[in-house]
Design an enzyme around this catalytic site. Structure first.
Site, PDB file in Angstrom:
ATOM      1  N   PRO A  95      22.434  -5.018-101.669  1.00  0.00           N
ATOM      2  CA  PRO A  95      23.502  -4.013-101.769  1.00  0.00           C
ATOM      3  C   PRO A  95      24.090  -3.639-100.413  1.00  0.00           C
ATOM      4  CG  PRO A  95      21.607  -3.396-103.114  1.00  0.00           C
ATOM      5  CD  PRO A  95      21.165  -4.540-102.246  1.00  0.00           C
ATOM      6  N   GLU A  96      25.386  -3.859-100.271  1.00  0.00           N
ATOM      7  CA  GLU A  96      26.145  -3.394 -99.115  1.00  0.00           C
ATOM      8  C   GLU A  96      27.352  -2.651 -99.664  1.00  0.00           C
ATOM      9  OE1 GLU A  96      26.520  -6.120 -95.847  1.00  0.00           O
ATOM     10  OE2 GLU A  96      24.688  -7.198 -96.379  1.00  0.00           O
ATOM     11  N   LYS A 104      26.924   3.243 -98.588  1.00  0.00           N
ATOM     12  CA  LYS A 104      25.944   2.627 -99.480  1.00  0.00           C
ATOM     13  C   LYS A 104      25.353   3.637-100.463  1.00  0.00           C
ATOM     14  CE  LYS A 104      24.553  -0.707 -95.938  1.00  0.00           C
ATOM     15  NZ  LYS A 104      23.406  -1.307 -95.232  1.00  0.00           N
ATOM     16  N   ARG A 120      14.837  -7.577 -90.763  1.00  0.00           N
ATOM     17  CA  ARG A 120      16.282  -7.756 -90.639  1.00  0.00           C
ATOM     18  C   ARG A 120      16.579  -9.195 -90.236  1.00  0.00           C
ATOM     19  NH1 ARG A 120      19.296  -3.733 -93.000  1.00  0.00           N
ATOM     20  NH2 ARG A 120      18.741  -1.663 -92.220  1.00  0.00           N
TER      21      ARG A 120
END
Length: 299
Positions: free
Chosen positions: A2-3, A51, A271
């Site tokens: 999700p972005e 977000k 990340r």
């Protein structure tokens, strides 16, 4: 993953299913909301903020949720079998006479006074897909700490809201710099293009079920890119959806150099960051072994 574009899509689906209709079912499955009951109230609107998702309900209440890595909202017709995970992963159920919205694995779920929404989202920078978008402010925020790596600055939602790990990697590629380049070292012409390019990428993808940054397969063009990518050498195959994210160690679409991967950040969260060592200038760590990436969810 999700972005901002994915959250915008989720808000649109929830708004279409719930807005203007009275709730006949409300079940918030987190301890501090166990006694909260929204039945009998009309859902006014569902809006995205970066977000975050804000479901505004009659009576001055807002249900605030955040998907983070694994959360999703799914909408079902009444009587339809719910799919999205086992029942113990359900955190919220909102239903009306026609549709039921089910929130799975929501790491953030809280009920606020609508007048207190700033407690949840007031820290965010300009929203790339929101009415408050301000490219000059976004760039000024990014440049406040000139020694900070560009990739980390882009992920900081206090600077600008909506960019996640995928768009971070893709945006740095399109700018021709590594995510580890200090923000203050970004050439002035590319810094000036950054806010608008980021906005174009998210706007281009907010209506698409599959995220794409490489543009039309027939033209290999990219919305807003300052450089034109080469058509992949194997022209009888479909152009990949993304330039670098998830593509290590496959060849770069421009130069053929193997795409690299390494983690970026303080180590508190994974990340995975992708870049081309030929097309992108700037510092970079030693690459790590390629990993299997999660597919993008349409939730």
């Amino acid at each position: 993953m999700p972005e901002g574009d994915t959250v915008w899509q989720a808000a649109r689906r929830l708004h279409s299913a719930l807005a203007g209709k009275v709730l006949i079912r409300s079940d918030l499955r987190v301890p501090r909301l166990a006694t909260a009951d929204l039945t009998g109230r009309t859902v006014l609107e569902v809006i995205p903020r970066g977000k975050h998702l804000l479901t505004r309900v009659e009576g001055g209440l807002t249900l605030h949720s955040h998907l983070r890595m694994d959360g999703s909202w799914r909408v079902f017709a009444n009587g339809q079998r719910w799919t999205g995970g086992p029942a113990h992963q359900i955190r919220a159920i909102l239903g009306n006479a026609e549709r039921t919205a089910v929130g799975y694995r929501l790491p953030v779920l809280e009920l606020l006074r609508t007048t207190d929404e700033d407690r949840a989202v007031g820290h965010l920078g300009p929203d790339l897909l929101g009415p408050d978008w301000d490219p000059d402010l976004a760039l000024a925020n990014l440049l406040k700490d000139p020694d900070r790596p560009l990739g980390e600055a882009l992920l900081d939602q206090r600077n600008l809201a909506g960019i996640g790990n995928v768009f971070k990697s893709e945006l740095c590629y399109l700018l021709g710099v590594t995510p580890w380049l200090p923000v203050g070292h970004l050439p002035a012409d590319r810094a000036a293009k950054l806010p608008e390019l980021a906005k174009r990428l998210l706007e281009y993808n907010r209506d698409r079920p599959i995220r794409r940054t490489t543009g039309s397969p027939s033209t290999s063009s990219t919305p807003g890119t300052p450089r034109t990518p080469r058509t992949p050498r194997t022209t009888n195959r479909r152009v990949p959806d993304l330039f670098v994210y998830g593509r290590a160690p496959r060849p770069c679409l421009r130069c053929g150099t193997p795409v690299r991967i390494a983690d970026q950040g303080d180590g508190s969260r994974e990340r995975p960051t992708y870049w081309c060592p030929t097309c992108q200038r700037g510092p970079a760590p030693a690459p790590t072994a390629p990993r299997r990436d999660r597919p993008r969810t349409a939730d």
